[in-house]
Motif scaffolding. Structure first.
Motif, PDB file in Angstrom:
ATOM      1  N   SER A  62       0.830  -1.202   0.000  1.00 18.24           N
ATOM      2  CA  SER A  62       0.000   0.000   0.000  1.00 18.24           C
ATOM      3  C   SER A  62       0.865   1.252   0.000  1.00 18.24           C
ATOM      4  CB  SER A  62      -0.922  -0.014   1.225  1.00 18.24           C
ATOM      5  OG  SER A  62      -1.742   1.136   1.263  1.00 18.24           O
ATOM      6  N   ILE A  63       1.890   1.265   0.841  1.00 20.69           N
ATOM      7  CA  ILE A  63       2.809   2.405   0.889  1.00 20.69           C
ATOM      8  C   ILE A  63       3.479   2.619  -0.461  1.00 20.69           C
ATOM      9  CG2 ILE A  63       4.995   3.225   1.879  1.00 20.69           C
ATOM     10  CD1 ILE A  63       4.137   1.721   4.466  1.00 20.69           C
ATOM     11  N   ASP A  64       3.980   1.529  -1.037  1.00 20.46           N
ATOM     12  CA  ASP A  64       4.628   1.609  -2.342  1.00 20.46           C
ATOM     13  C   ASP A  64       3.652   2.131  -3.391  1.00 20.46           C
ATOM     14  OD1 ASP A  64       6.891   0.760  -4.274  1.00 20.46           O
ATOM     15  OD2 ASP A  64       5.154  -0.318  -5.062  1.00 20.46           O
ATOM     16  N   GLY A  65       2.406   1.692  -3.329  1.00 26.49           N
ATOM     17  CA  GLY A  65       1.410   2.144  -4.287  1.00 26.49           C
ATOM     18  C   GLY A  65       1.146   3.637  -4.184  1.00 26.49           C
ATOM     19  N   PHE A  66       0.987   4.132  -2.963  1.00 27.43           N
ATOM     20  CA  PHE A  66       0.743   5.568  -2.788  1.00 27.43           C
ATOM     21  C   PHE A  66       1.958   6.391  -3.224  1.00 27.43           C
ATOM     22  CE2 PHE A  66      -2.738   4.417   0.255  1.00 27.43           C
ATOM     23  CZ  PHE A  66      -3.745   5.113  -0.399  1.00 27.43           C
ATOM     24  N   GLN A  67       3.146   5.862  -2.982  1.00 27.24           N
ATOM     25  CA  GLN A  67       4.349   6.582  -3.428  1.00 27.24           C
ATOM     26  C   GLN A  67       4.420   6.641  -4.947  1.00 27.24           C
ATOM     27  OE1 GLN A  67       7.338   4.292  -1.350  1.00 27.24           O
ATOM     28  NE2 GLN A  67       7.316   5.642   0.435  1.00 27.24           N
ATOM     29  N   GLN A  68       4.063   5.542  -5.600  1.00 21.69           N
ATOM     30  CA  GLN A  68       4.036   5.555  -7.060  1.00 21.69           C
ATOM     31  C   GLN A  68       2.958   6.501  -7.586  1.00 21.69           C
ATOM     32  OE1 GLN A  68       4.596   1.891  -9.410  1.00 21.69           O
ATOM     33  NE2 GLN A  68       4.528   0.803  -7.456  1.00 21.69           N
ATOM     34  N   LEU A  69       1.785   6.468  -6.956  1.00 24.27           N
ATOM     35  CA  LEU A  69       0.700   7.358  -7.366  1.00 24.27           C
ATOM     36  C   LEU A  69       1.128   8.816  -7.231  1.00 24.27           C
ATOM     37  CD1 LEU A  69      -2.209   7.969  -8.186  1.00 24.27           C
ATOM     38  CD2 LEU A  69      -2.876   7.669  -5.781  1.00 24.27           C
ATOM     39  N   ALA A  70       1.792   9.141  -6.128  1.00 21.10           N
ATOM     40  CA  ALA A  70       2.276  10.511  -5.939  1.00 21.10           C
ATOM     41  C   ALA A  70       3.238  10.900  -7.051  1.00 21.10           C
ATOM     42  CB  ALA A  70       2.956  10.645  -4.579  1.00 21.10           C
ATOM     43  N   THR A  71       4.097   9.977  -7.445  1.00 19.03           N
ATOM     44  CA  THR A  71       5.046  10.263  -8.526  1.00 19.03           C
ATOM     45  C   THR A  71       4.314  10.526  -9.841  1.00 19.03           C
ATOM     46  OG1 THR A  71       6.779   8.932  -7.493  1.00 19.03           O
ATOM     47  CG2 THR A  71       6.983   9.339  -9.857  1.00 19.03           C
ATOM     48  N   TYR A  72       3.300   9.716 -10.142  1.00 16.81           N
ATOM     49  CA  TYR A  72       2.494   9.937 -11.348  1.00 16.81           C
ATOM     50  C   TYR A  72       1.911  11.353 -11.323  1.00 16.81           C
ATOM     51  CZ  TYR A  72       2.111   5.101 -13.177  1.00 16.81           C
ATOM     52  OH  TYR A  72       2.350   3.874 -13.746  1.00 16.81           O
ATOM     53  N   MET A  73       1.360  11.744 -10.177  1.00 18.68           N
ATOM     54  CA  MET A  73       0.686  13.031 -10.073  1.00 18.68           C
ATOM     55  C   MET A  73       1.680  14.197 -10.104  1.00 18.68           C
ATOM     56  SD  MET A  73      -2.130  11.847  -7.224  1.00 18.68           S
ATOM     57  CE  MET A  73      -2.922  13.448  -7.041  1.00 18.68           C
ATOM     58  N   ILE A  74       2.808  14.037  -9.431  1.00 18.55           N
ATOM     59  CA  ILE A  74       3.825  15.084  -9.437  1.00 18.55           C
ATOM     60  C   ILE A  74       4.330  15.332 -10.855  1.00 18.55           C
ATOM     61  CG2 ILE A  74       6.205  15.599  -8.737  1.00 18.55           C
ATOM     62  CD1 ILE A  74       5.521  14.167  -6.063  1.00 18.55           C
ATOM     63  N   THR A  75       4.545  14.253 -11.591  1.00 19.10           N
ATOM     64  CA  THR A  75       5.005  14.368 -12.972  1.00 19.10           C
ATOM     65  C   THR A  75       3.978  15.090 -13.833  1.00 19.10           C
ATOM     66  OG1 THR A  75       6.298  12.328 -12.768  1.00 19.10           O
ATOM     67  CG2 THR A  75       5.780  13.076 -14.995  1.00 19.10           C
ATOM     68  N   ALA A  76       2.702  14.744 -13.658  1.00 17.48           N
ATOM     69  CA  ALA A  76       1.636  15.388 -14.427  1.00 17.48           C
ATOM     70  C   ALA A  76       1.532  16.866 -14.082  1.00 17.48           C
ATOM     71  CB  ALA A  76       0.309  14.687 -14.149  1.00 17.48           C
ATOM     72  N   ARG A  77       1.646  17.178 -12.807  1.00 16.51           N
ATOM     73  CA  ARG A  77       1.572  18.577 -12.370  1.00 16.51           C
ATOM     74  C   ARG A  77       2.719  19.399 -12.939  1.00 16.51           C
ATOM     75  NH1 ARG A  77       2.763  20.516  -6.219  1.00 16.51           N
ATOM     76  NH2 ARG A  77       2.252  22.728  -6.440  1.00 16.51           N
ATOM     77  N   ALA A  78       3.911  18.827 -12.921  1.00 13.45           N
ATOM     78  CA  ALA A  78       5.098  19.551 -13.398  1.00 13.45           C
ATOM     79  C   ALA A  78       5.029  19.840 -14.887  1.00 13.45           C
ATOM     80  CB  ALA A  78       6.357  18.757 -13.080  1.00 13.45           C
ATOM     81  N   ALA A  79       4.329  18.981 -15.641  1.00 11.64           N
ATOM     82  CA  ALA A  79       4.266  19.142 -17.096  1.00 11.64           C
ATOM     83  C   ALA A  79       3.115  20.046 -17.540  1.00 11.64           C
ATOM     84  CB  ALA A  79       4.130  17.775 -17.761  1.00 11.64           C
ATOM     85  N   SER A  80       2.319  20.529 -16.592  1.00 12.85           N
ATOM     86  CA  SER A  80       1.137  21.327 -16.941  1.00 12.85           C
ATOM     87  C   SER A  80       1.450  22.815 -16.930  1.00 12.85           C
ATOM     88  CB  SER A  80       0.005  21.024 -15.951  1.00 12.85           C
ATOM     89  OG  SER A  80      -0.329  19.646 -15.970  1.00 12.85           O
ATOM     90  N   PRO A  81       0.890  23.567 -17.875  1.00 11.67           N
ATOM     91  CA  PRO A  81       1.205  24.994 -17.984  1.00 11.67           C
ATOM     92  C   PRO A  81       0.498  25.879 -16.967  1.00 11.67           C
ATOM     93  CG  PRO A  81      -0.360  24.376 -19.677  1.00 11.67           C
ATOM     94  CD  PRO A  81       0.039  23.102 -18.993  1.00 11.67           C
ATOM     95  N   ASP A  82      -0.597  25.384 -16.358  1.00 15.32           N
ATOM     96  CA  ASP A  82      -1.337  26.199 -15.399  1.00 15.32           C
ATOM     97  C   ASP A  82      -2.088  25.276 -14.442  1.00 15.32           C
ATOM     98  OD1 ASP A  82      -4.251  25.803 -16.427  1.00 15.32           O
ATOM     99  OD2 ASP A  82      -3.117  26.354 -18.219  1.00 15.32           O
ATOM    100  N   PRO A  83      -2.571  25.790 -13.315  1.00 12.49           N
ATOM    101  CA  PRO A  83      -3.197  24.943 -12.295  1.00 12.49           C
ATOM    102  C   PRO A  83      -4.448  24.193 -12.760  1.00 12.49           C
ATOM    103  CG  PRO A  83      -2.568  27.043 -11.345  1.00 12.49           C
ATOM    104  CD  PRO A  83      -2.379  27.179 -12.824  1.00 12.49           C
ATOM    105  N   LEU A  84      -5.290  24.817 -13.565  1.00  9.98           N
ATOM    106  CA  LEU A  84      -6.506  24.135 -14.008  1.00  9.98           C
ATOM    107  C   LEU A  84      -6.178  22.991 -14.954  1.00  9.98           C
ATOM    108  CD1 LEU A  84      -9.139  27.000 -14.477  1.00  9.98           C
ATOM    109  CD2 LEU A  84      -8.703  25.525 -12.497  1.00  9.98           C
ATOM    110  N   THR A  85      -5.231  23.232 -15.845  1.00  6.05           N
ATOM    111  CA  THR A  85      -4.776  22.135 -16.700  1.00  6.05           C
ATOM    112  C   THR A  85      -4.158  21.034 -15.854  1.00  6.05           C
ATOM    113  OG1 THR A  85      -4.332  23.661 -18.524  1.00  6.05           O
ATOM    114  CG2 THR A  85      -3.274  21.496 -18.628  1.00  6.05           C
TER     115      THR A  85
END
Length: 207
Positions: A62-85
């Motif tokens: 479960s811990i590993d899963g949440f850490q991976q999920l956070a990485t997916y989300m952090i990567t998506a956030r970093a690649a977005s041009p603005d907060p709504l996107t």
């Protein structure tokens, strides 16, 4: 049985991978440390070098899963041009994670199995993943695109929407409905997440 070779120090990862295979093939009910050891091709006592019991192993997954999920989300956030996107992209990332790690995703939200009250690191990992969303909403508030007085509610609403879409897809319902609508599940997820952001009123103090 042919034993799976692993390098010294990799036993923990080997056991976790074996547990996930067992869940995917036979379901959570099949999981025991003895069965996981057999699946991994190691001795029945080997799991106890890293996990005190079944719940400890499931908590680690479960811990590993949440850490991976956070990485997916952090990567998506970093690649977005603005907060709504970013909110839309985070939703796509959340659902994509569930599709790529279905057994682990289901386990992450089964507290009676991983017993997070005995393994607080599981709760901490879940909070860390959720905080990626909270920080993204905060970015939207700072930019005047989201109302400050609804930030917490918006974060929970987004989570409920993304998690619901992920669960519907894993259960086969989203693909069925997508076909009836003449579209495909990935496109439907993206459209729904984008629609969500357009329905959120901006911060009135910036008007």
């Amino acid at each position: 049985m042919k034993r799976i070779r692993y390098h010294h120090g990799d036993l923990r990862a080997t056991l976790m991978d074996a547990c996930l295979r067992l869940i995917e093939n036979e379901g959570l009910a099949a999981v025991s440390l003895r069965r996981v050891a057999r699946e991994a091709g190691v001795s029945s006592g080997a799991p106890y070098h890293h996990f005190a019991d079944r719940a400890a192993l499931l908590s680690a997954l479960s811990i590993d899963g949440f850490q991976q999920l956070a990485t997916y989300m952090i990567t998506a956030r970093a690649a977005s041009p603005d907060p709504l996107t970013a909110l839309t992209e985070l939703g796509d990332a959340y659902v994509r994670f569930s599709r790529e790690h279905p057994a682990q995703f289901r386990l992450m939200f089964r507290p009676e199995l991983s017993q997070p009250e005995k393994h607080p690191a599981a709760n901490a990992a879940g909070d860390a993943a959720f905080n990626v969303l909270v920080d993204t909403v905060a970015d939207g508030v700072a930019a005047g695109a989201l109302p400050a007085d609804r930030a917490d509610t918006l974060a929970v609403a987004w989570w409920g929407l993304a998690h619901g879409l992920a669960s519907l897809w894993l259960d086969g319902h989203l693909e069925k409905r997508s076909e009836q609508m003449g579209t495909h599940a990935p496109e439907l997820v993206d459209t729904i997440m984008r629609m969500f952001t357009t329905l959120i009123p901006p911060d009135p103090s910036t008007a």
